[in-house]
Scaffold this active site. Structure first.
Site, mmCIF file in Angstrom:
data_model
loop_
_atom_site.group_PDB
_atom_site.id
_atom_site.type_symbol
_atom_site.label_atom_id
_atom_site.label_comp_id
_atom_site.label_asym_id
_atom_site.label_seq_id
_atom_site.Cartn_x
_atom_site.Cartn_y
_atom_site.Cartn_z
ATOM 1 N N GLY A 152 86.941 60.633 10.823
ATOM 2 C CA GLY A 152 87.251 59.750 11.884
ATOM 3 C C GLY A 152 88.609 59.282 11.885
ATOM 4 N N ARG A 180 73.820 31.126 7.982
ATOM 5 C CA ARG A 180 73.956 29.997 7.051
ATOM 6 C C ARG A 180 75.577 29.322 7.333
ATOM 7 N NH1 ARG A 180 70.728 29.533 2.473
ATOM 8 N NH2 ARG A 180 69.211 31.083 2.147
ATOM 9 N N SER A 195 84.069 44.670 3.077
ATOM 10 C CA SER A 195 85.074 44.484 3.862
ATOM 11 C C SER A 195 86.083 43.428 3.829
ATOM 12 C CB SER A 195 84.599 44.241 5.421
ATOM 13 O OG SER A 195 85.676 44.194 6.265
ATOM 14 N N HIS A 206 58.624 27.700 5.560
ATOM 15 C CA HIS A 206 59.361 28.699 5.001
ATOM 16 C C HIS A 206 58.534 30.154 5.432
ATOM 17 C CE1 HIS A 206 60.742 25.260 2.621
ATOM 18 N NE2 HIS A 206 61.786 25.988 2.674
ATOM 19 N N LYS A 260 62.389 21.249 9.350
ATOM 20 C CA LYS A 260 63.328 22.265 8.774
ATOM 21 C C LYS A 260 62.637 23.546 8.680
ATOM 22 C CE LYS A 260 64.872 23.360 3.847
ATOM 23 N NZ LYS A 260 64.956 23.177 2.542
ATOM 24 N N ALA A 269 89.094 65.888 7.977
ATOM 25 C CA ALA A 269 88.751 66.189 9.539
ATOM 26 C C ALA A 269 87.691 65.272 9.878
ATOM 27 C CB ALA A 269 88.250 67.666 9.700
ATOM 28 N N ASN A 278 90.616 71.111 5.473
ATOM 29 C CA ASN A 278 89.261 70.405 5.059
ATOM 30 C C ASN A 278 88.434 71.332 4.324
ATOM 31 O OD1 ASN A 278 87.761 67.943 5.605
ATOM 32 N ND2 ASN A 278 86.515 69.077 6.743
ATOM 33 N N LYS A 337 81.203 53.205 15.027
ATOM 34 C CA LYS A 337 82.406 53.612 15.800
ATOM 35 C C LYS A 337 81.830 54.337 16.961
ATOM 36 C CE LYS A 337 86.196 53.277 12.668
ATOM 37 N NZ LYS A 337 87.264 53.927 12.327
ATOM 38 N N ASP A 377 93.468 52.486 15.136
ATOM 39 C CA ASP A 377 93.717 53.141 13.854
ATOM 40 C C ASP A 377 95.032 54.036 14.398
ATOM 41 O OD1 ASP A 377 91.865 52.387 12.111
ATOM 42 O OD2 ASP A 377 90.624 53.715 12.713
HETATM 43 P P1 NAP Z 1 84.702 60.393 7.259
HETATM 44 O O1 NAP Z 1 84.766 60.556 8.872
HETATM 45 O O2 NAP Z 1 83.326 60.406 6.849
HETATM 46 O O3 NAP Z 1 85.560 61.636 6.908
HETATM 47 C C1 NAP Z 1 85.552 61.937 5.652
HETATM 48 C C2 NAP Z 1 86.739 63.181 5.082
HETATM 49 O O4 NAP Z 1 86.648 63.133 3.867
HETATM 50 C C3 NAP Z 1 86.079 64.264 5.803
HETATM 51 O O5 NAP Z 1 86.900 65.338 6.128
HETATM 52 C C4 NAP Z 1 85.257 65.003 4.480
HETATM 53 O O6 NAP Z 1 85.125 66.337 4.419
HETATM 54 C C5 NAP Z 1 86.163 64.511 3.330
HETATM 55 N N1 NAP Z 1 85.711 64.543 2.189
HETATM 56 C C6 NAP Z 1 84.844 63.537 1.607
HETATM 57 N N2 NAP Z 1 84.614 63.855 0.262
HETATM 58 C C7 NAP Z 1 85.200 64.737 0.021
HETATM 59 C C8 NAP Z 1 85.362 65.438 -1.144
HETATM 60 N N3 NAP Z 1 84.603 64.950 -2.443
HETATM 61 N N4 NAP Z 1 86.069 66.793 -1.199
HETATM 62 C C9 NAP Z 1 86.821 67.022 -0.073
HETATM 63 N N5 NAP Z 1 86.555 66.452 1.098
HETATM 64 C C10 NAP Z 1 86.020 65.314 1.000
HETATM 65 O O7 NAP Z 1 85.595 59.001 7.126
HETATM 66 P P2 NAP Z 1 87.054 58.443 7.816
HETATM 67 O O8 NAP Z 1 86.407 57.380 8.625
HETATM 68 O O9 NAP Z 1 87.586 59.345 8.209
HETATM 69 O O10 NAP Z 1 87.504 57.791 6.310
HETATM 70 C C11 NAP Z 1 88.226 58.529 5.548
HETATM 71 C C12 NAP Z 1 88.977 57.629 4.370
HETATM 72 O O11 NAP Z 1 90.095 56.928 5.160
HETATM 73 C C13 NAP Z 1 88.138 56.557 3.932
HETATM 74 O O12 NAP Z 1 87.523 57.021 2.773
HETATM 75 C C14 NAP Z 1 89.066 55.353 3.640
HETATM 76 O O13 NAP Z 1 89.542 55.437 2.252
HETATM 77 C C15 NAP Z 1 90.167 55.743 4.573
HETATM 78 N N6 NAP Z 1 90.488 54.750 5.527
HETATM 79 C C16 NAP Z 1 91.701 54.183 5.822
HETATM 80 C C17 NAP Z 1 91.750 53.313 6.642
HETATM 81 C C18 NAP Z 1 93.256 52.430 6.691
HETATM 82 O O14 NAP Z 1 92.991 51.611 7.621
HETATM 83 N N7 NAP Z 1 94.105 52.818 5.749
HETATM 84 C C19 NAP Z 1 90.946 52.958 7.713
HETATM 85 C C20 NAP Z 1 89.588 53.568 7.602
HETATM 86 C C21 NAP Z 1 89.317 54.531 6.546
HETATM 87 P P3 NAP Z 1 84.060 67.174 5.062
HETATM 88 O O15 NAP Z 1 84.311 67.366 6.543
HETATM 89 O O16 NAP Z 1 83.841 68.611 4.268
HETATM 90 O O17 NAP Z 1 82.817 66.276 4.834
#
Ligand code: NAP
Length: 523
Positions: free
Chosen positions: A383, A198, A255, A134, A160, A381, A403, A311, A352
């Site tokens: 991903g 595992r 996830s 181990h 092992k 604004a 945003n 991503k 997406d």
């Molecule tokens: P991201 O790239 O980190 O973007 C987050 C966004 O939220 C930015 O515009 C950020 O603003 C804003 N934000 C975060 N906290 C805030 C607050 N306290 N007040 C105001 N604005 C805030 O994240 P993402 O990948 O786009 O994901 C965003 C959300 O989408 C996730 O949290 C998840 O719940 C959802 N999602 C859904 C799916 C689905 O299939 N349904 C898939 C992926 C994600 P700033 O630019 O000012 O930081």
């Protein structure tokens, strides 16, 4: 030769009563072998060990094979018993009916101990010796050399070799060793980065993999629950030729992708398995992981979901390795699906966009033309916002991006030729479709909403991309206003449906995917 992999539950009891309980639990949960960890027994002596084994052999209906171990505290043992007693326990165990005894290779090297163990084994011709090494800190400096040394010291020994993976990329030593060697051997990694080793122990032919029936009874870091192994990771259907898929993320434990993809694989009787792949670090570690997979065609990995924080790393990888890049990926600037093609090239996609557009179209019963000039407010604004802005702008909607960081909204709006505003301007909201693309309202902050209830209108359709919880505060407020609602689960399921089709060429069972997501959320 095909090696059976025994799903083994360690019995880590402090006394005989507790041991009986743990044994009962392990047998009814579906254990295929038990490991009696004598080093956990308080007040251990030879008689106690003997009683535990013979009681089991005499009373159990299942009579599972048993390994008896009395581990050295330096190699993960529980109570620090003297080596003389530990050797006596092991040799007595053979006489009492143990099928296997597990002794540390380091300790076996001493001539007197070696003689005692060899003698006891020779008197019990059906019993086998497991010699274990181990490393709780890191990888072995030369795992192949160590394997050779252990294999050759004593004929019939089961080597092992267990070590801590500090990163998922450390697991490849274990996979390579299993791939290069044959016969009975036990090889996997400890720690959360080693979990896949595992699970894959069965695919690659390790003689044993350990699981627990209660997390507090786990005897090593990274041991997963037997139900999780059997139900979530479809242990019983794993075969040497099982095709592999997985989600690359950090963190990954939360996830829901393994649950939904594995449920659909099982539903369709597919010889496929979907794993959580914790890839810590950034581009360098991501590249090492994908290169390792591409180089090892025999591992049989075919595709990945890719999420935070990889991503962009996935897009860079596809560009730098002359992979196929779907035109939508270039538009969105991020990859959420990678396929490994037959010629070992990667193909990069983003599902997406389609997932979100289908969620909206299905719920609102929109055809493509209904989006034309539709006033839409996008909050966020990041991903997800980018993918949805791309989809809606392709469909001809009139978009305003709101945003917190206004410069990011401005940049996104400029790229897609739309308007932008600060969050304060949501007070003047006048849109037919409102989409939340921020994380506001996501578990655990379930009472917050990105838009005040008073700004919502009955005429508005409200889409919240947040899917945990399924009904967010924003959607509750929209319901109170009698507005149409689209939840994040629909988008999540739709994007996973598109991924599943890319992975398998077949449509998944949408109802089952949704049921699985909702079931996971309610846990
Ligand atoms: P991201 O790239 O980190 O973007 C987050 C966004 O939220 C930015 O515009 C950020 O603003 C804003 N934000 C975060 N906290 C805030 C607050 N306290 N007040 C105001 N604005 C805030 O994240 P993402 O990948 O786009 O994901 C965003 C959300 O989408 C996730 O949290 C998840 O719940 C959802 N999602 C859904 C799916 C689905 O299939 N349904 C898939 C992926 C994600 P700033 O630019 O000012 O930081």
């Amino acid at each position: 030769m095909l090696i059976m992999t025994y799903l083994t539950v360690p019995i880590s009891a402090k006394d005989l009563d507790q041991a009986q309980e743990q044994i009962k639990q392990a047998e009814s949960a579906g254990a295929e072998m038990l490991e009696f960890r004598m080093d956990y027994l308080e007040g251990l002596n030879v008689e106690l060990a003997q009683k535990l084994i013979s009681d089991y052999k005499n009373t159990s209906k299942k009579k599972l094979p048993i390994i008896v171990t009395c581990r050295d505290i330096r190699q993960g043992g529980a109570i620090d018993y003297p080596i003389k007693l530990r050797v006596e326990v092991l040799t007595t165990a053979l006489g009492a009916g143990a099928n296997y005894i597990d002794f540390e290779y380091d300790n076996f090297l001493a001539t007197d101990r070696q003689e005692k163990i060899r003698l006891a084994i020779s008197k019990n011709s059906r019993a086998r010796l497991i010699l274990s090494a181990h490393n709780f800190q890191t990888r072995f400096p030369d795992i192949s050399k160590l394997f050779r040394s252990i294999s050759t010291i004593c004929p019939g020994t089961i080597p092992k070799l267990i070590y801590t993976a500090n990163h998922i990329n450390d697991c490849f030593d274990a996979f390579d060793l299993l791939h290069k060697t044959s016969g009975e051997r036990i090889v996997f990694c400890m720690g959360k980065a080693g979990i896949i080793s595992r699970i894959l122990a069965k695919k690659f032919g390790s003689f044993v993999t350990f699981v627990c029936t209660e997390q507090e009874q786990a005897t090593a870091p990274g041991q997963i629950h037997i139900d999780e192994m059997k139900n979530l990771y479809r242990y019983d259907s794993i075969k040497p030729d099982t095709e592999l898929f997985g989600v690359i993320a950090n963190p990954v434990a939360h996830s829901m992708s393994p649950a939904i993809h594995n449920a659909c694989f099982a539903d369709m009787g597919m010889n496929r398995l979907y794993l959580p792949l914790l890839v810590e670090g950034q581009k360098q570690q991501f590249d090492i992981f994908i290169n390792a997979i591409v180089l090892r065609k025999w591992m049989n990995f075919h595709g990945f979901s890719v999420t935070i924080p990889h991503k962009h790393n996935a897009l860079d990888y596809a560009k730098e390795h002359q992979g196929f890049i779907d035109p939508l990926v270039n538009k969105i600037g991020a990859v959420n699906t990678l396929i490994i093609s037959m010629d070992s090239k990667v193909k990069a996609y983003n599902t997406d966009y389609t997932g979100a557009m289908e969620a909206i179209s299905n719920k609102l019963q929109f055809t493509k033309t209904d989006f034309n000039d539709l006033p839409v407010a996008i909050v966020g604004a990041g991903g997800v916002s980018r993918a949805i802005v791309a989809g809606l702008s392709d469909a001809g909607a009139k978009i305003t991006v709101y945003n917190r960081t206004v410069e990011k909204a401005q940049k996104l709006a400029a790229e897609f030729n739309c308007e932008y505003a600060s969050l304060d301007e949501l007070a003047n909201l006048d849109a037919m479709l409102l989409v939340n693309c921020t994380s506001i309202g996501m578990h655990p902050n379930v009472d917050s909403s990105p838009v005040e209830k008073e700004y919502l209108k009955r005429s508005m359709a409200v889409f919240d991309t947040v899917y945990n919880p399924a009904e967010t505060q924003l959607l509750k407020d929209a319901k109170a206003k009698k507005a149409k609602r689209i939840d994040g689960v629909s988008m999540f399921v739709n994007q996973a449906m598109v991924q599943f089709k890319l992975f398998t060429g077949t449509d998944a069972n949408e109802k089952l995917m949704r049921k699985t997501v909702v079931g996971q959320l309610s846990h």
